[in-house]
Design an enzyme around this catalytic site. Structure first.
Site, PDB file in Angstrom:
ATOM      1  CB  SER A 269      -0.877  -0.022   1.256  1.00 57.72           C
ATOM      2  OG  SER A 269      -1.291   1.272   1.619  1.00 57.72           O
ATOM      3  NE  ARG A 308     -22.256 -13.482 -42.870  1.00 59.93           N
ATOM      4  CZ  ARG A 308     -22.346 -13.714 -44.174  1.00 59.93           C
ATOM      5  NH1 ARG A 308     -22.496 -12.714 -45.013  1.00 59.93           N
ATOM      6  NH2 ARG A 308     -22.274 -14.948 -44.644  1.00 59.93           N
TER       7      ARG A 308
END
Lengths: 345, 345, 345, 345
Positions: A269, A308
């Site tokens: 951190s 399609r």
């Protein structure tokens, strides 16, 4: 922040080099050329074109102008018409290239090749993770662990039981993948509207020869039936989801006050140097939720209208690369995490 | 196929250069440095650090080793600890850098800067699209059009009514964005756990000065309250969704047999040279469905536990770049499409 | 297990009587009749029909055969044609009923009435929850609490800060709702294809009078522009999501070993009588994730083609009742939970 | 509008009586009692309790106070503790009831029984639809049909090819279901934390006997491994999605100007009596999109922490009933639609 998988500093957190390579544009372009070459050779073998071998060799080594590909893709919605134009321009017998096929044949078959490479890697990683969990079981399986139900301490159990809940889904996922592989690693060849009509009566022979050369299943045309792709996406979300459970468990076990696990190499951190964040465990949860969302879109894309659907098909292109890479990464992250467990229970 | 937005040949179909630049890693790195410099200067102005201006200038021109950033990000889950380490290594007064802040402050504030740039572009494109639709209305608004309900011919109406249904949501979206902008273009400064404790009593002054320098809202700490980000994501999905309706309408109007629109520059087919595919109209549908899915994940990420959820936060990083770019592209694509309408009705 | 909201034993866990009443079929049928009566009266006021008051009174007291409604709805896809047929059959001047309107006008306006009742209840519950959280702050706000980031103990903070992170989003949600209310509590009147053509030049006057009688916004036709509904759905998911964070926090605080909260009235277990499960806290997480998923579908429904999309519209019907009830319940559950906190910190 | 599946007039549009019965609370209560009785008998056979047969018979005929069940469920988060309390109150040997089991055992096993009934019906309906599509193929398969790609007329093909694209996924779905059935139709028996510890060494024998009596798979404890349930949800979304494609195709074919299909019994309009709306075709699209969204939530629920996640588990209860009924209805609606096709091509 751009795409997390190809990102200069997030890329190795959310993805990995193997997954990136499989899904890279370079690799896709190789597939496209390999497929066009296989089609040419298959037509040659079927006797419908001449000088197939020379033409195919030319396709395989063709230099492609990707700037032109980009400009044309923006207009055409896909790269194949321009790719074929470039291949035709460099060929002595352009009629031996792409004849009888359509763009979707090439792109769907390229996807099949990409999925095959992905599946091989998923299988290998599922194996690796099972091995890693089994090793944890041998080391820590008999240790005591407080079972928790509804986030509350229940009664003591063993580490082995918790580990079993992580490993139990893996062989089921492997079996599901094994059943799906021939369905998604399948040649697509249909021509303009899916009936192979432009090949005359040679269509099925050409398809069989292409499939043999590309090491794909010789399947009937599947261009509008995307159910196997959706099932594959769900399987990915299933794998990532099972590992998300493991990640959530580990993040909960790593809480101070619970202290049921010790991890090495946790995340640092910037404000609290004393912390060791269970980043990889959290990442598994993130990837699980991401994969669930992308899988949903693959199911939305099942409404693939007529012969399609540009809309449904393009949605697959947006979703699959991230879904696949997240799934692969969840497997490697889970295995990494196993290796970083110093104590459990 | 990798990420469609940064893709060498799909990138200009699914995205565009402006959106890509805003969300690029390079631009993000610029933001990170700009924010660290603003913090240093703000601390200088508050008197909590010395040599602030020199230090800040050094931050702004620092060369960052992104390979090291990548390695550290994989471990730490975010790039800031390593970025700060590099900045500290190059600074004479490292205590003037990042002191009192945490990684999330820097990353969330960088996101606010990115969102601000995105919002400006969304606003401009909403305007552009409204203008384009109004122009169509002046040209074609009085033409007759067969209204269709439930996919069936209903009764004749005018082109103007159809155009109105496309443009009606745009001012509402603009008003929603206007209301949201101060909430998402907001400084995040909280320190380790969101209380600005490490700044002593100077925290609010430092925040105000940073916000002034960065041209962001001076807001209370929002690190765990992600509701405005989720609302922003929903707005993106709302915009893309409204344009998806327009796209679907146009794709339907362009059908042979319906023939209610004529478009120029439609997409070519590799198998059927006679076709003009309404690719951009289909794309609007694709982007709408994609954005809906990504917005859902931003809402899943609202379950952001405690003072920082790595899991929920990382999910935002996976989702926001694509969602933003899809939304921006839906606006530019819709405007492009207006310009390509030769006849309607 | 059937629908959880109307379920004989799950119903009061996942929902509540007020929410159920608002979204009940009985209430909807009342709205439908009230709207048809308002239309008749508005046409009477505009002079386009005669004997309006008698006819309207007849509509309001009509007995509806719901079996016939069901059979017709299965065929027609919506109940209005059969409802109108029944109203016509019982009326002396059937031409004063429904003339000029279409099914969607009635159903969308009924939805607006339902949303208005829901919004009033959301507002009241947002207020109640804010009050409950403020009371907790007065009692426990200065207690110490270990802040947790990434599931790890960070540094001590106060209970007040954690409570602030729960209450901070509430006024923002209230403000968003306030801005949205006129947009979703809006009359829909368009006729067959949305142009009010069948009312001649009286359409706007009839609409204004209907809106006045129904206490709804007098809005232009919005039948195909569903952006406000989607924004409303997102707001619901935002509210439930913010409360999901609160629930997750409380479930984590209630863990043995963490012990940062004491709750009364927790859930009992059939196997472990010693347990007190934080069921309501967990429920908040459940409702948050559910709402996120349903909101996504409302955004999918934005692709509402042409002048009426049966497919997209019916999707709204499937999603909205559960989303609304889950949101209402998350508010009541969060308030209940506040009342059951005996100690925090 | 409340739940669409149990709704007085929407119920037969969105659902059907068979699906409703399987998922009804009444049927679930029958399952719960049947399972408790089977457990008692299995314990009797294993010799761990006495007077098993009498006690089991008493369980099967017990009258349950569902009001008390509702009040307790609101508190406990599930009905089993109160159900067991009522059973105990009416029994001479309460120690022969539920001993060693936990609530999740009973509820998950009841779900398995419900899924089994659902699966039988899905299989039957998949068969029925395949038969109906085959019949259409015999009648109309050789008719000409204009193939459409990207919403544009492409080249002529046959009706048979279009029908093939609708029926091709069905045997794949049936095979997937067949592989999944033993995994989801599986007994869950684990006791408090999943290790069957309270049964001593009789646990596995009791489980085997329960499974035999309930005609379920005798499986290891699966209470925290929900991957098979998620796979089942995805299969539902896959089925509904494939039928959504069929529905979308039919709605497009039914457009005036395209006129490739003639349907009987289409939906009537309240404003336009001349219209025949393809309601059932649209419904298939609706159900597909709904199912995709619910399946996503089942995948979110895979993050099922520790030995029991109340949050993730309750999410399943919210999602599964609608998902199952939507899938069943999509099958019956598709078959109905086939029967209403008078002409195609």
């Amino acid at each position: 922040m751009s795409d997390v998988f190809d990102h200069p500093w997030l890329g190795d957190l959310f993805g990995d080099a193997e997954g990136r390579a499989i899904w890279s544009p370079d690799r896709q372009l190789q597939h496209l050329l390999r497929i066009e070459a296989a089609l040419t050779r298959a037509m040659g073998a079927a006797g419908t074109v001449e000088t197939a071998e020379d033409t195919a060799a030319g396709i395989e080594t063709a230099g492609i102008d990707t700037d032109a590909l980009s400009a044309a893709t923006r207009r055409d919605g896909l790269p194949i018409p321009e790719l074929v134009r470039q291949l035709h321009a460099g060929a002595q017998t352009p009629e031996a290239i792409h004849t009888g096929a359509t763009s979707q044949d090439i792109l769907d078959t390229a996807l099949a090749l990409t999925l095959k490479e992905t599946n091989v890697l998923i299988e290998r990683r599922l194996d690796g993770l099972s091995t890693a969990l089994a090793a944890l079981g041998r080391t820590f399986g008999n240790e005591s662990l407080m079972a928790r139900t509804r986030m509350q301490a229940a009664v003591p159990t063993t580490v082995g039981q918790r580990l079993d809940s992580w490993s139990a889904p893996l062989p089921r996922h492997a079996a599901r993948l094994s059943a799906l592989r021939p369905q998604v690693e399948a040649l697509q060849l249909g021509g303009a509207v899916g009936d192979r009509a432009a090949f005359g009566d040679a269509g099925d022979r050409i398809a069989a020869e292409m499939a043999r050369r590309l090491e794909l299943t010789d399947a009937p045309c599947w261009h509008t039936s995307r159910d196997s792709l959706a099932a594959w996406a769900a399987l990915c979300a299933g794998i990532a989801g099972s590992l998300g459970k493991m990640g959530q468990d580990i993040a909960l076990m790593a809480q101070q006050g619970v202290d049921e696990i010790a991890l090495t190499g946790g995340g640092g951190s910037s404000a609290m140097p004393h912390k060791q964040n269970p980043v990889t465990a959290e990442l598994l949860v993130t990837l699980a939720r991401y994969a669930a969302g992308q899988s949903a879109l693959m199911h939305q894309a099942l409404v693939h209208e007529q012969e399609r659907s540009g809309a449904a098909w393009m949605l697959e292109w947006m979703v699959l690369p991230g879904l696949a890479q997240a799934t692969l990464r969840s497997l490697s992250a889970a295995t990494d995490l196993c290796a970083r467990i110093e104590r459990i229970g």
